[in-house]
Design a protein around this motif. Structure first.
Motif, short mmCIF file in Angstrom:
data_model
loop_
_atom_site.label_atom_id
_atom_site.label_comp_id
_atom_site.label_asym_id
_atom_site.label_seq_id
_atom_site.Cartn_x
_atom_site.Cartn_y
_atom_site.Cartn_z
N GLU A 167 -0.60 -7.55 4.45
CA GLU A 167 -0.75 -6.30 3.72
C GLU A 167 0.40 -5.34 4.03
OE1 GLU A 167 -5.64 -6.38 3.60
OE2 GLU A 167 -4.60 -4.88 4.81
N LEU A 168 0.82 -5.31 5.28
CA LEU A 168 1.89 -4.40 5.66
C LEU A 168 3.23 -4.84 5.08
CD1 LEU A 168 2.68 -1.85 7.05
CD2 LEU A 168 2.69 -3.06 9.25
N HIS A 169 3.50 -6.13 5.10
CA HIS A 169 4.72 -6.64 4.44
C HIS A 169 4.72 -6.24 2.96
CE1 HIS A 169 7.08 -8.92 7.29
NE2 HIS A 169 6.02 -9.59 7.72
N TYR A 170 3.59 -6.45 2.31
CA TYR A 170 3.47 -6.12 0.88
C TYR A 170 3.78 -4.64 0.65
CZ TYR A 170 1.35 -5.71 -3.78
OH TYR A 170 1.13 -5.47 -5.11
N ALA A 171 3.19 -3.76 1.49
CA ALA A 171 3.37 -2.33 1.31
C ALA A 171 4.80 -1.89 1.59
CB ALA A 171 2.39 -1.58 2.21
N VAL A 172 5.38 -2.38 2.67
CA VAL A 172 6.75 -1.99 3.02
C VAL A 172 7.74 -2.44 1.95
CG1 VAL A 172 8.62 -2.37 4.69
CG2 VAL A 172 6.32 -1.86 5.50
N ASP A 173 7.52 -3.62 1.40
CA ASP A 173 8.38 -4.11 0.32
C ASP A 173 8.32 -3.21 -0.91
OD1 ASP A 173 9.14 -6.23 1.87
OD2 ASP A 173 7.91 -7.73 0.83
N ARG A 174 7.29 -2.40 -0.99
CA ARG A 174 7.09 -1.51 -2.14
C ARG A 174 7.17 -0.03 -1.77
NH1 ARG A 174 5.10 -6.28 -2.49
NH2 ARG A 174 4.90 -7.37 -4.49
N GLY A 175 7.82 0.26 -0.68
CA GLY A 175 8.14 1.64 -0.35
C GLY A 175 7.31 2.33 0.70
N ALA A 176 6.32 1.67 1.29
CA ALA A 176 5.54 2.30 2.35
C ALA A 176 6.43 2.54 3.57
CB ALA A 176 4.36 1.42 2.74
N THR A 177 6.18 3.64 4.25
CA THR A 177 7.04 3.99 5.39
C THR A 177 6.24 4.24 6.67
OG1 THR A 177 6.98 6.32 4.68
CG2 THR A 177 8.86 4.98 3.95
N GLY A 178 5.03 3.73 6.74
CA GLY A 178 4.23 3.88 7.94
C GLY A 178 2.93 3.12 7.79
N ALA A 179 2.21 2.99 8.90
CA ALA A 179 0.91 2.32 8.88
C ALA A 179 0.09 2.81 10.05
CB ALA A 179 1.08 0.80 8.95
N THR A 180 -1.20 2.54 9.98
CA THR A 180 -2.09 3.00 11.03
C THR A 180 -2.92 1.85 11.58
OG1 THR A 180 -3.67 4.74 11.61
CG2 THR A 180 -4.01 3.60 9.50
N SER A 181 -3.50 2.08 12.76
CA SER A 181 -4.24 1.01 13.45
C SER A 181 -5.42 1.58 14.22
CB SER A 181 -3.31 0.28 14.42
OG SER A 181 -2.82 1.16 15.43
N ASN A 182 -6.22 2.41 13.56
CA ASN A 182 -7.36 2.97 14.29
C ASN A 182 -8.41 1.88 14.55
OD1 ASN A 182 -9.27 2.82 12.09
ND2 ASN A 182 -8.29 4.61 11.20
N PRO A 183 -9.38 2.14 15.43
CA PRO A 183 -10.32 1.09 15.83
C PRO A 183 -11.04 0.39 14.68
CG PRO A 183 -10.47 2.93 17.35
CD PRO A 183 -9.55 3.37 16.24
N SER A 184 -11.47 1.13 13.66
CA SER A 184 -12.17 0.48 12.55
C SER A 184 -11.23 -0.44 11.77
CB SER A 184 -12.78 1.53 11.62
OG SER A 184 -11.78 2.36 11.06
#
Length: 217
Positions: free
Chosen positions: A34-51
């Motif tokens: 999912e993160l690869h997909y998002a970054v390839d389309r312009g995402a510039t961050g991600a989160t990793s909270n417990p849930s």
């Protein structure tokens, strides 16, 4: 999964939303595909909270099930608590590696993986600081999230002075009184010099709501 060469992005509505505009978007997951997909389309961050970590464990079961067994085997004295936070950290590091090219490209202004301190430590400044110091060593583009409690704001102050990666106030609730009251001067300080994402409760006092107006992204 479609991947692109480093530095190239896939033209799509998500990318057009952020191209040439002040808008940025983060991926609300640290799952690798999912993160690869998002970054390839312009995402510039991600989160990793417990849930989110729990969700990713299910999505990436083929990777994490043997890894959990391995960690438990080589660390027989660990409790379930120790094992859980080791998994949180490893998952964050995997996500941060995907975002690191963005971090380098943007000179450190974007490309961060947000990792949350243990929510049960919300009243304990020392425990939050200890965990944030460890998180800051995991990857150069790690961003530590603190709760906006009285103890959390004190931890943010100290962590900022130590140069730990930029902080994020997660929640501002109406103060109950006494120890639960949110210090107005602390709020103003952090809104002025830190990236802040704030969820404003409907019954937040007017004196604090007015200070937030125009400063929250």
């Amino acid at each position: 999964m479609t991947t692109v060469a480093p530095g190239e992005l896939i033209d799509c509505p998500m990318l057009q939303t952020v191209s040439g505009r002040p808008t940025v978007y983060w991926n609300d997951s640290c799952a690798i595909d999912e993160l690869h997909y998002a970054v390839d389309r312009g995402a510039t961050g991600a989160t990793s909270n417990p849930s989110i970590v729990l969700e990713v464990l299910g999505k990436e079961r083929s990777f994490w099930q043997p890894r959990v067994g391995e960690l438990a085997s080589v660390n027989p004295s660990w409790t379930e608590f120790d094992l859980t936070w080791a998994i949180v950290e490893e998952m964050a590091v995997r996500g941060a590696a995907i975002l690191e090219p963005v971090f380098v490209r943007e000179g450190g202004h974007k490309g961060r993986l947000s990792i949350q301190t243990n929510p049960t430590n919300y009243p304990n400044t020392a425990n939050m600081l200890e965990q944030s110091r460890r998180f800051a060593t995991l990857a150069p583009n790690m961003q530590v999230k603190f709760p906006a409690t009285k103890a959390g704001i004190a931890a943010i102050e100290q962590a900022t002075s130590e140069g730990i990666a930029q902080k994020q106030l997660e929640l501002i609730s109406a103060p109950i009184g006494g120890e639960g009251e949110l210090p107005e001067e602390g709020l103003a300080l952090h809104l002025g010099r830190r990236q802040v994402v704030v969820i404003v409760e409907p019954d937040l006092p007017d004196r604090l709501r007015s200070r937030l107006h125009g400063q929250v992204c």
